[in-house]
Design a protein around this motif. Structure first.
Motif, PDB file in Angstrom:
ATOM      1  N   TRP A 236       0.861  -1.007  -0.072  1.00  0.00           N
ATOM      2  CA  TRP A 236      -0.055   0.295   0.119  1.00  0.00           C
ATOM      3  C   TRP A 236       0.813   1.063  -0.091  1.00  0.00           C
ATOM      4  N   ASN A 237       1.902   1.295   0.710  1.00  0.00           N
ATOM      5  CA  ASN A 237       2.819   2.416   0.764  1.00  0.00           C
ATOM      6  C   ASN A 237       4.111   1.757   1.421  1.00  0.00           C
ATOM      7  N   ASN A 238       4.920   2.526   1.817  1.00  0.00           N
ATOM      8  CA  ASN A 238       6.332   2.221   2.299  1.00  0.00           C
ATOM      9  C   ASN A 238       6.257   1.511   3.714  1.00  0.00           C
ATOM     10  N   LYS A 239       5.194   1.559   4.427  1.00  0.00           N
ATOM     11  CA  LYS A 239       4.858   1.024   5.488  1.00  0.00           C
ATOM     12  C   LYS A 239       4.126  -0.131   5.833  1.00  0.00           C
ATOM     13  N   ASN A 240       3.232  -0.345   4.699  1.00  0.00           N
ATOM     14  CA  ASN A 240       2.239  -1.448   4.977  1.00  0.00           C
ATOM     15  C   ASN A 240       2.138  -2.246   3.810  1.00  0.00           C
ATOM     16  N   TYR A 241       2.275  -3.521   4.207  1.00  0.00           N
ATOM     17  CA  TYR A 241       2.251  -4.699   3.132  1.00  0.00           C
ATOM     18  C   TYR A 241       1.340  -5.889   3.583  1.00  0.00           C
ATOM     19  N   ILE A 242       0.893  -6.618   2.433  1.00  0.00           N
ATOM     20  CA  ILE A 242       0.001  -7.716   2.826  1.00  0.00           C
ATOM     21  C   ILE A 242       0.370  -8.699   1.946  1.00  0.00           C
ATOM     22  N   ASN A 243       0.360  -9.961   2.438  1.00  0.00           N
ATOM     23  CA  ASN A 243       0.534 -11.163   1.475  1.00  0.00           C
ATOM     24  C   ASN A 243      -0.398 -12.093   1.849  1.00  0.00           C
ATOM     25  N   ALA A 244      -1.223 -12.723   1.063  1.00  0.00           N
ATOM     26  CA  ALA A 244      -2.263 -13.775   1.183  1.00  0.00           C
ATOM     27  C   ALA A 244      -2.374 -14.686   0.354  1.00  0.00           C
ATOM     28  N   GLY A 245      -2.805 -15.990   0.624  1.00  0.00           N
ATOM     29  CA  GLY A 245      -2.545 -17.102  -0.199  1.00  0.00           C
ATOM     30  C   GLY A 245      -3.499 -18.149   0.147  1.00  0.00           C
ATOM     31  N   VAL A 246      -4.073 -19.066  -0.960  1.00  0.00           N
ATOM     32  CA  VAL A 246      -4.874 -20.250  -0.813  1.00  0.00           C
ATOM     33  C   VAL A 246      -3.924 -21.477  -1.410  1.00  0.00           C
ATOM     34  N   ARG A 247      -3.952 -22.517  -0.623  1.00  0.00           N
ATOM     35  CA  ARG A 247      -3.096 -23.711  -1.112  1.00  0.00           C
ATOM     36  C   ARG A 247      -4.042 -24.984  -1.005  1.00  0.00           C
ATOM     37  N   LEU A 301       7.900   0.158  10.938  1.00  0.00           N
ATOM     38  CA  LEU A 301       7.834   1.612  11.621  1.00  0.00           C
ATOM     39  C   LEU A 301       9.195   2.371  11.119  1.00  0.00           C
ATOM     40  N   ASN A 302      10.546   1.599  10.995  1.00  0.00           N
ATOM     41  CA  ASN A 302      11.690   2.320  10.425  1.00  0.00           C
ATOM     42  C   ASN A 302      12.369   1.374  10.156  1.00  0.00           C
ATOM     43  N   THR A 303      13.647   1.625   9.744  1.00  0.00           N
ATOM     44  CA  THR A 303      14.622   0.459   9.151  1.00  0.00           C
ATOM     45  C   THR A 303      14.958  -0.587  10.400  1.00  0.00           C
ATOM     46  N   LYS A 304      14.828  -0.075  11.564  1.00  0.00           N
ATOM     47  CA  LYS A 304      15.108  -1.156  12.655  1.00  0.00           C
ATOM     48  C   LYS A 304      13.933  -1.779  13.368  1.00  0.00           C
ATOM     49  N   HIS A 305      12.800  -1.455  13.206  1.00  0.00           N
ATOM     50  CA  HIS A 305      11.374  -1.798  13.714  1.00  0.00           C
ATOM     51  C   HIS A 305      10.618  -2.268  12.874  1.00  0.00           C
ATOM     52  N   LYS A 306      10.164  -3.347  12.649  1.00  0.00           N
ATOM     53  CA  LYS A 306       9.324  -3.980  11.701  1.00  0.00           C
ATOM     54  C   LYS A 306       8.422  -4.887  12.704  1.00  0.00           C
ATOM     55  N   PHE A 307       7.015  -5.203  12.231  1.00  0.00           N
ATOM     56  CA  PHE A 307       6.217  -6.135  12.767  1.00  0.00           C
ATOM     57  C   PHE A 307       5.488  -6.742  11.768  1.00  0.00           C
ATOM     58  N   GLU A 308       5.138  -8.011  12.230  1.00  0.00           N
ATOM     59  CA  GLU A 308       4.515  -8.942  11.450  1.00  0.00           C
ATOM     60  C   GLU A 308       3.415  -9.751  12.053  1.00  0.00           C
ATOM     61  N   ILE A 309       2.422  -9.801  11.483  1.00  0.00           N
ATOM     62  CA  ILE A 309       1.330 -10.408  12.067  1.00  0.00           C
ATOM     63  C   ILE A 309       0.787 -11.728  10.894  1.00  0.00           C
ATOM     64  N   ASN A 310       1.002 -12.986  11.231  1.00  0.00           N
ATOM     65  CA  ASN A 310       0.695 -13.936  10.488  1.00  0.00           C
ATOM     66  C   ASN A 310      -0.487 -15.040  11.170  1.00  0.00           C
ATOM     67  N   ILE A 311      -1.538 -15.203  10.265  1.00  0.00           N
ATOM     68  CA  ILE A 311      -2.777 -15.992  10.663  1.00  0.00           C
ATOM     69  C   ILE A 311      -2.973 -16.771   9.397  1.00  0.00           C
ATOM     70  N   GLY A 312      -3.541 -18.047  10.000  1.00  0.00           N
ATOM     71  CA  GLY A 312      -3.839 -19.185   8.838  1.00  0.00           C
ATOM     72  C   GLY A 312      -4.726 -20.169   9.076  1.00  0.00           C
ATOM     73  N   ASN A 313      -4.850 -21.202   8.427  1.00  0.00           N
ATOM     74  CA  ASN A 313      -5.577 -22.477   8.801  1.00  0.00           C
ATOM     75  C   ASN A 313      -5.133 -23.576   7.990  1.00  0.00           C
ATOM     76  N   TYR A 314      -4.805 -24.636   8.569  1.00  0.00           N
ATOM     77  CA  TYR A 314      -4.241 -25.603   7.597  1.00  0.00           C
ATOM     78  C   TYR A 314      -5.170 -26.839   7.963  1.00  0.00           C
ATOM     79  N   PHE A 315      -5.920 -27.541   6.957  1.00  0.00           N
ATOM     80  CA  PHE A 315      -6.848 -28.830   7.127  1.00  0.00           C
ATOM     81  C   PHE A 315      -6.434 -29.828   6.376  1.00  0.00           C
ATOM     82  N   ASP A 316      -6.397 -31.062   7.047  1.00  0.00           N
ATOM     83  CA  ASP A 316      -5.903 -32.404   6.561  1.00  0.00           C
ATOM     84  C   ASP A 316      -6.657 -33.432   6.568  1.00  0.00           C
ATOM     85  N   HIS A 317      -7.034 -34.335   5.454  1.00  0.00           N
ATOM     86  CA  HIS A 317      -7.668 -35.474   5.414  1.00  0.00           C
ATOM     87  C   HIS A 317      -7.057 -36.533   4.937  1.00  0.00           C
ATOM     88  N   LEU A 318      -6.671 -37.505   5.822  1.00  0.00           N
ATOM     89  CA  LEU A 318      -5.799 -38.569   5.457  1.00  0.00           C
ATOM     90  C   LEU A 318      -6.447 -39.840   5.449  1.00  0.00           C
TER      91      LEU A 318
END
Length: 356
Positions: A236-247, A301-318
């Motif tokens: 979005w800008n130099n401070k906000n990034y997003i990465n999402a996926g479905v597998r 936030l700056n070159t030394k301070h970065k925050f990351e939030i990771n959420i997800g769901n893994y489903f298996d049928h074996l």
């Protein structure tokens, strides 16, 4: 990172080198072809050819030989192009080829034939849409034969043993990568993999002494895998990034093993004494289905301070199924299954992670 604008938030030890070519060097073909013939009908043929164009790249590597040497391996083919590598689903380790091994080498071999090839291509469909693919095929056949003469002096018995082994292995792998770049900070990637493995093995052991014993074993395994991934990345800008996926991942394997003998040396365990010819059959069938979702949000936030939030769901049928039983020479089942395993599992993992 395979996504240029994500390099600021994704840690990696890989290096990228930019090369600028002169105008008269931007379209060329290079490579080599190795070939040879020998006595007793031995042969070897190995082409390695590449075509480069600013818009289209094509690479071909292959080999055909009966020398028992591995001039081209599966890893060689994959190294041509590993395809798109997502920053998501790092915990999902896919087994590329569960029972494909290196070319078999044995001093008793009488035949070792190898045929394999890898083809890679890249081309732009549109200025915002690019595609690339990789195909690998591998076919191998191995036969060996040995004779052994033994003398047991204390019983004055002579034994003559012959051992024959036949192994056949086939593999096919293909991957497609599609990339749509709406802008320099908005990108969608789609990847699909197809994998097919097949392994067949037969062994015949014949022992002749005061009695004749024959022991025959055979096995067959096959595996089919389809894996899909769609990945969306945005800055979005130099401070906000997003990465999402479905597998989505699906694998199905099946096979059997047979053990056959004409003697009763195991009749106290599995075999019935009234039959003089026994077969053990084992059938195996497994399935694995996975559906995953994952999202990562980065805030710088700056070159030394970065925050990351990771959420997800893994489903298996074996699903795991194994069945083993004993048959007599009339192919009649002489007892109930010696071993039966029929298990179905469903696993669901929800997670949230915070990194600073």
């Amino acid at each position: 990172s395979d996504i240029g604008f994500m390099k600021d938030v994704v840690r990696s030890d890989e290096l990228v080198m930019n090369v600028t070519l002169k105008e008269d060097k931007k379209q060329f073909v290079f490579g080599e072809i190795e070939s040879g013939l020998g006595n007793q009908k031995f042969y070897n043929f190995k082409p390695s050819l590449f075509y480069y164009h600013p818009k289209i790249n094509i690479g071909l590597i292959g080999s055909i030989n009966n020398l028992g040497t591995e001039t081209f391996s599966v890893n060689d083919g994959i190294s041509i192009d590993k395809g798109y590598r997502s920053n998501l689903f790092k915990k999902r380790n896919e087994s590329l080829f569960s029972f494909i091994e290196a070319t078999i080498k044995d001093i008793n071999q009488i035949k070792n034939q190898s045929r394999n090839a890898g083809l890679n291509f890249q081309f732009p469909v549109h200025k915002k849409f690019k595609a690339d693919g990789l195909f690998i095929a591998d076919f191998n056949q191995f036969n060996k034969f040995s004779e052994t003469h033994k003398t047991y002096f204390h019983e004055n018995i002579k034994e003559f043993v012959t051992d024959e082994v036949f192994t056949k292995r086939n593999m096919f792998y293909s991957t497609w990568n599609l990339k749509y770049q709406k802008s320099k900070s908005d990108e969608i990637n789609y990847k699909i993999d197809f994998k097919m493995n097949e392994l067949q093995n037969n062994s015949l052991l014949n022992s002749v002494s005061n009695v004749t014993r024959v022991f025959n074993s055979g096995s067959y395994k096959s595996e089919n895998v389809v894996s899909q991934l769609i990945d969306y990345s945005k800055k979005w800008n130099n401070k906000n990034y997003i990465n999402a996926g479905v597998r989505h991942y699906f694998s199905e394997s099946s096979g059997f093993q047979n053990w056959k003998n004409d003697s009763l040396h195991l009749n106290n365990s599995l075999f019935n004494e009234q039959f003089h010819y026994n077969i053990i059959n084992q059938d195996i069938r497994n399935k694995n289905k996975q559906i995953d979702f994952e999202l990562k949000y980065y805030y710088i936030l700056n070159t030394k301070h970065k925050f990351e939030i990771n959420i997800g769901n893994y489903f298996d049928h074996l699903t795991y199924f194994t069945n083993a039983h004993v048959k007599n020479r009339f192919l009649e089942v002489v007892n109930q299954p010696v071993y039966l395993n029929d298990v179905k599992l469903q696993l669901n993992k929800v997670f949230t992670k915070f990194n600073y």
